[in-house]
Design a protein around this motif. Structure first.
Motif, PDB file in Angstrom:
ATOM      1  N   GLY A  40       0.822  -1.199   0.000  1.00 45.78           N
ATOM      2  CA  GLY A  40       0.000   0.000   0.000  1.00 45.78           C
ATOM      3  C   GLY A  40       0.863   1.258   0.000  1.00 45.78           C
ATOM      4  N   ILE A  41       0.499   2.226  -0.832  1.00 50.78           N
ATOM      5  CA  ILE A  41       1.213   3.508  -0.885  1.00 50.78           C
ATOM      6  C   ILE A  41       0.202   4.605  -0.540  1.00 50.78           C
ATOM      7  N   LEU A  42       0.582   5.437   0.444  1.00 52.73           N
ATOM      8  CA  LEU A  42      -0.310   6.481   0.952  1.00 52.73           C
ATOM      9  C   LEU A  42       0.404   7.832   0.901  1.00 52.73           C
ATOM     10  N   ILE A  43      -0.279   8.842   0.321  1.00 53.65           N
ATOM     11  CA  ILE A  43       0.235  10.212   0.290  1.00 53.65           C
ATOM     12  C   ILE A  43      -0.698  11.080   1.151  1.00 53.65           C
ATOM     13  N   PHE A  44      -0.102  11.837   2.095  1.00 51.90           N
ATOM     14  CA  PHE A  44      -0.908  12.655   2.996  1.00 51.90           C
ATOM     15  C   PHE A  44      -0.128  13.937   3.326  1.00 51.90           C
ATOM     16  N   ASP A  45      -0.837  14.923   3.844  1.00 57.74           N
ATOM     17  CA  ASP A  45      -0.170  16.188   4.161  1.00 57.74           C
ATOM     18  C   ASP A  45       0.395  16.132   5.574  1.00 57.74           C
ATOM     19  N   LYS A  46       1.023  17.239   5.992  1.00 57.70           N
ATOM     20  CA  LYS A  46       1.695  17.234   7.282  1.00 57.70           C
ATOM     21  C   LYS A  46       0.728  17.161   8.455  1.00 57.70           C
ATOM     22  N   GLU A  47      -0.556  17.403   8.192  1.00 50.97           N
ATOM     23  CA  GLU A  47      -1.566  17.272   9.239  1.00 50.97           C
ATOM     24  C   GLU A  47      -2.151  15.861   9.295  1.00 50.97           C
ATOM     25  N   GLY A  48      -1.720  15.005   8.389  1.00 55.03           N
ATOM     26  CA  GLY A  48      -2.218  13.628   8.366  1.00 55.03           C
ATOM     27  C   GLY A  48      -3.411  13.417   7.474  1.00 55.03           C
ATOM     28  N   ARG A  77     -13.364   3.669  -0.679  1.00 58.71           N
ATOM     29  CA  ARG A  77     -13.429   3.925  -2.119  1.00 58.71           C
ATOM     30  C   ARG A  77     -12.538   5.103  -2.490  1.00 58.71           C
ATOM     31  N   GLU A  78     -12.198   5.205  -3.790  1.00 56.77           N
ATOM     32  CA  GLU A  78     -11.312   6.267  -4.257  1.00 56.77           C
ATOM     33  C   GLU A  78     -11.913   7.649  -3.998  1.00 56.77           C
ATOM     34  N   SER A  79     -13.219   7.745  -4.142  1.00 54.60           N
ATOM     35  CA  SER A  79     -13.882   9.037  -3.942  1.00 54.60           C
ATOM     36  C   SER A  79     -13.885   9.461  -2.474  1.00 54.60           C
ATOM     37  N   GLN A  80     -13.588   8.530  -1.552  1.00 51.41           N
ATOM     38  CA  GLN A  80     -13.624   8.844  -0.121  1.00 51.41           C
ATOM     39  C   GLN A  80     -12.250   9.193   0.448  1.00 51.41           C
ATOM     40  N   ILE A  81     -11.197   9.128  -0.389  1.00 54.78           N
ATOM     41  CA  ILE A  81      -9.828   9.244   0.124  1.00 54.78           C
ATOM     42  C   ILE A  81      -9.633  10.517   0.943  1.00 54.78           C
ATOM     43  N   ARG A  82     -10.004  11.665   0.394  1.00 56.96           N
ATOM     44  CA  ARG A  82      -9.710  12.944   1.044  1.00 56.96           C
ATOM     45  C   ARG A  82     -10.590  13.220   2.268  1.00 56.96           C
ATOM     46  N   SER A  83     -11.521  12.343   2.542  1.00 56.75           N
ATOM     47  CA  SER A  83     -12.383  12.552   3.712  1.00 56.75           C
ATOM     48  C   SER A  83     -11.855  11.831   4.950  1.00 56.75           C
ATOM     49  N   ALA A  93       9.309  12.505   3.951  1.00 54.00           N
ATOM     50  CA  ALA A  93       8.707  13.833   3.819  1.00 54.00           C
ATOM     51  C   ALA A  93       9.284  14.554   2.612  1.00 54.00           C
ATOM     52  N   ASN A  94       8.429  15.290   1.897  1.00 53.42           N
ATOM     53  CA  ASN A  94       8.842  16.182   0.820  1.00 53.42           C
ATOM     54  C   ASN A  94       8.742  17.603   1.362  1.00 53.42           C
ATOM     55  N   VAL A  95       9.925  18.209   1.654  1.00 55.04           N
ATOM     56  CA  VAL A  95       9.942  19.513   2.327  1.00 55.04           C
ATOM     57  C   VAL A  95       9.322  20.592   1.457  1.00 55.04           C
ATOM     58  N   ASN A  96       9.584  20.527   0.141  1.00 51.57           N
ATOM     59  CA  ASN A  96       9.108  21.570  -0.767  1.00 51.57           C
ATOM     60  C   ASN A  96       7.584  21.587  -0.854  1.00 51.57           C
ATOM     61  N   SER A  97       7.000  20.395  -1.024  1.00 49.42           N
ATOM     62  CA  SER A  97       5.546  20.339  -1.190  1.00 49.42           C
ATOM     63  C   SER A  97       4.823  20.202   0.136  1.00 49.42           C
ATOM     64  N   GLY A  98       5.546  19.759   1.167  1.00 48.47           N
ATOM     65  CA  GLY A  98       4.923  19.576   2.471  1.00 48.47           C
ATOM     66  C   GLY A  98       4.153  18.267   2.599  1.00 48.47           C
ATOM     67  N   SER A  99       4.147  17.439   1.539  1.00 51.15           N
ATOM     68  CA  SER A  99       3.425  16.157   1.586  1.00 51.15           C
ATOM     69  C   SER A  99       4.311  15.064   2.162  1.00 51.15           C
ATOM     70  N   ARG A 100       3.656  13.997   2.570  1.00 48.67           N
ATOM     71  CA  ARG A 100       4.349  12.809   3.074  1.00 48.67           C
ATOM     72  C   ARG A 100       3.891  11.598   2.262  1.00 48.67           C
ATOM     73  N   ILE A 101       4.819  10.682   2.067  1.00 51.64           N
ATOM     74  CA  ILE A 101       4.471   9.432   1.371  1.00 51.64           C
ATOM     75  C   ILE A 101       4.894   8.264   2.246  1.00 51.64           C
ATOM     76  N   ALA A 102       3.996   7.302   2.360  1.00 51.86           N
ATOM     77  CA  ALA A 102       4.254   6.133   3.215  1.00 51.86           C
ATOM     78  C   ALA A 102       3.981   4.858   2.422  1.00 51.86           C
TER      79      ALA A 102
END
Length: 729
Positions: free
Chosen positions: A165-173, A189-195, A245-254
């Motif tokens: 599994g690959i997960l991308i999220f922001d610094k707030e989780g 579901r894919e449509s529920q990811i950002r919720s 962590a990606n410092v420039n974009s502020g995103s995290r990938i796990a």
């Protein structure tokens, strides 16, 4: 005025000339700088004509095209554009006919086949009809760009198709994106990811831990670990994660991997290791770990006791120190150890105090940290017991095999399990044939003291006498003694062939009877013959002197007197057997002569003879007339019992290499089995007018010839006499 004016002009001219000289020097310096730059420039500088021919090149141009200057000046630019499509090449060559500055990049292929990517800038008609181009080798940059493109494509492929599994999220989780396996893990579901937020799936015990991890990502940039996750349906799993962590974009990938099963296995493995340590330390069997040179690395307390050495000293030893390395078995074991991962065997081990122990061992290669493990069990007592058992078994087997009586082991279903050679001789079968048989197959009749072979008394014993038929269908009398469960599930029967003894008893009984009959016959014959002779004489006188016709009475009286004389003659033969002359004679001829004598009588009774005489039978040593009397008695009895006619079959053949057999079969009424044993007894007969003396005499004659008579009969099926006679005296 004029002079002053001229002087001013001269002065101006000098200044102008001075300025021109100064400008000329500057131009010369610039030209020198340009020539130096042209030669030493980091970029390739090439001057083309309007057809694309090389006119002037610098050192870097020669280095870029990997040709010396004199060869490169003979080339045209299109010579290096072989990898460029024709349309593109034509379009790019038109730049040399245009009137503008052009920059671009394209691939070229050198004479040696090398492919390079070139970035160029061209100024058209800067020197007459010539153009100047600056070339820069961007092959490395192009490769990096291609690799980056490939990596980006691979990253997309990896993101979409990896099993992790690959997960991308922001610094707030807060979730930004995830791949299909991650959505499957979390069941969203894919449509529920950002919720959803990462903290919604972290177990409460790991909430603070994950907050600390995400906070420190700014410094550490990357973190690995294990996380306790709770799914939407309440199911709890453990995942292994790697987060960056990606410092420039502020995103995290796990990258997430479910390790619940792996963790359970590790826990179970840890428990297994604990159990192994407990077993290793407290096992009753000796356990050792050793390397490939047989150096003992670790041993338990049981090993210390078995090898009678303290643990610290035992660990300093090699396994080879305790065995006879010159023993042939050691060579075989070493070869097995090289070829097999696991070996199970036993061997003699020599203790430090000189004691010899038999140890059974199981060894396995590389089972723990590359070390081999061996488990020992002391079997010295078992070996000693087995040795004693083998000796006992050998003594039993010798007794079993050499016993004169037959010994039979059988189970509760009467299946024969084992027999000794004496039993094989009694039953006339091989050991294999007997052990594949059932005991009941051989029992013809039982005469047991306590009711039967399997009707054991309270002590589980039974004995008695029984009759059997051997493989040759011969009747044998056996005395037996049986005992139940001598071994668990096995019964034993010891049998002794008493047929000869019973035959002798029967013979003695018959001999006694014959002796009495003989004595009686001698007395009766002498007492009766004289009165009978006188009666016969007076009857003849009366027959000639009486005139009345009493012929019928005389015939009856004469016939009965003749019968009395015949009986007296048989009696006298029993009392005084004749000493006849034995000769070599064909038995088939004797049988034929007998049949010829009885043909007339058989014809009167509507009886037909069927004869089967084997060709090439040897002559036998016999007294022909006496044998003829036997055949007459038996065939005559057959004729008399066949009141409705029929067939009498007579057959001669070899029974074996030394004996002849004559078979006489009638189609009379037969007789019960209980009467067969009494045939040949004096005065025993199945005919109303018979005396039984004929068969008795026949038996006696056959015995005088060292032969035997065997009779088979079945009521309603007739009777068969089997007469066996030796060929030689």
């Amino acid at each position: 005025m004029n002079e002053t004016t001229n002087d001013n002009e001269v002065e101006k001219l000098k200044k102008y000339i001075s300025q021109l000289e100064k400008n000329n020097k500057q131009l010369q310096q610039q030209l020198l700088d340009i020539r130096t730059y042209y030669k030493k420039a980091n970029e390739a500088i090439i001057v083309f004509d309007n057809k694309g021919n090389f006119v002037k090149v610098n050192e870097m141009a020669c280095e870029m095209f990997e040709l010396p200057e004199e060869q490169l000046l003979t080339k045209n630019m299109r010579d290096f554009l072989t990898v460029v499509p024709k349309e593109t090449m034509i379009k790019r060559l038109t730049i040399f006919e245009s009137n503008k500055h052009v920059t671009n990049e394209f691939p070229i292929r050198l004479n040696n086949g090398t492919l390079k990517y070139i970035e160029y800038g061209t100024n058209i008609n800067v020197i007459g009809d010539y153009c100047v181009s600056l070339f820069r080798d961007v092959t490395k940059r192009k490769k990096i760009e291609q690799e980056r493109s490939i990596n980006e494509q691979m990253l997309l492929e990896l993101f979409d198709h990896t099993v992790d599994g690959i997960l991308i999220f922001d610094k707030e989780g807060q979730f930004i994106d995830m791949n299909e396996p991650m959505r499957t893990y979390l069941n969203i579901r894919e449509s529920q990811i950002r919720s959803f937020n990462i903290f919604q799936f972290v177990h409460m015990n790991d909430q603070q831990y994950i907050k600390t991890v995400l906070k420190n990502l700014v410094i550490n940039r990357r973190k690995k670990g294990v996380l306790h996750v709770v799914l939407l349906d309440g199911k709890e799993i453990y995942v292994e994660y790697s987060v960056a962590a990606n410092v420039n974009s502020g995103s995290r990938i796990a990258i997430i991997r479910d390790i619940t099963q792996k963790r359970d296995m590790e826990i179970e493995l840890e428990k297994s290791e604990e159990r192994f340590r407990a077993i290793f330390e407290h096992a009753h069997e000796a356990i050792m770990l050793y390397d490939d040179s047989f150096q003992i690395k670790k041993a338990n307390h049981a090993a210390s006791r078995t090898f009678e050495l303290p643990l610290d000293i035992l660990i300093s030893k090699k396994l080879s120190d305790f065995v006879d390395n010159k023993h042939p078995k050691m060579k075989d074991l070493l070869e097995k150890f090289r070829d097999n991962i696991e070996i199970r065997d036993d061997l003699v081990f020599y203790m430090p105090n000189g004691e010899k122990k038999y140890l059974e061992f199981t060894t396995k290669k590389g089972i723990i940290d590359g070390l081999n493990v061996v488990v020992f069990r002391n079997i010295s007592k078992r070996i000693e017991i087995e040795h004693q058992l083998r000796e006992s078994d050998q003594r039993f087997r010798n007794t079993f095999n050499w016993a004169l009586d037959g010994i039979v082991f059988w189970d509760h279903q009467f299946n024969i399990v084992d027999v000794n050679p004496a039993a094989c001789d009694i039953y006339g079968l091989s050991q294999e044939e007997l052990t594949n048989s059932n005991l009941s197959d051989f029992i013809d009749d039982l005469e047991c003291e306590n009711g039967g072979l399997v009707n054991f008394n309270e002590e589980g014993e039974s004995k008695g006498r029984l009759k059997i038929r051997d493989s040759r269908k011969q009747l044998k009398y056996l005395e037996f003694a049986a005992k139940q469960n001598v071994v668990e599930g096995l019964n034993i029967t010891i049998v002794r062939d008493v047929s000869e003894r019973i035959g002798m008893e029967e013979h003695i009984r018959k001999s006694d009877t014959l002796s009495v009959v003989g004595q009686l016959a001698a007395g009766i014959a002498h007492e009766i013959r004289n009165p009978v002779t006188a009666l016969k004489g007076f009857i003849q006188l009366l027959e000639s002197s009486i005139k009345e016709n009493y012929q019928m009475y005389f015939d009856v009286i004469t016939s009965e007197i003749n019968r009395i004389e015949t009986i007296i003659t048989d009696f006298l033969m029993l009392a005084k057997p004749k000493h006849e002359l034995f000769v070599h004679k064909d038995v088939s001829t004797i049988v034929k002569e007998t049949i010829d004598l009885l043909s007339a009588q058989a014809l009167l009774h509507n009886i037909e003879f069927v004869t089967v005489f084997k060709d090439g039978l040897p002559f036998m040593y016999c007294e022909p007339n006496r044998l003829k009397q036997v055949f007459i008695n038996i065939i005559k009895n057959g004729i008399e019992v066949m009141s409705n006619g029929g067939t009498i079959t007579v057959k001669t053949e070899m029974r074996n290499q030394t004996e002849l057999m004559i078979t006489i079969r009638d189609e009379g009424n037969g007789m019960p089995k209980e009467m067969l044993s009494r045939l040949g007894e004096p005065f025993f007969t199945t005919k109303e007018s018979g005396t039984g003396l004929g068969l008795m005499v026949s038996y006696q004659i056959i015995e005088e010839h060292k032969g035997s008579i065997h009779v088979e009969s079945e009521q309603g099926q007739g009777t068969t006499f089997y007469i066996t006679l030796p060929v030689e005296k």
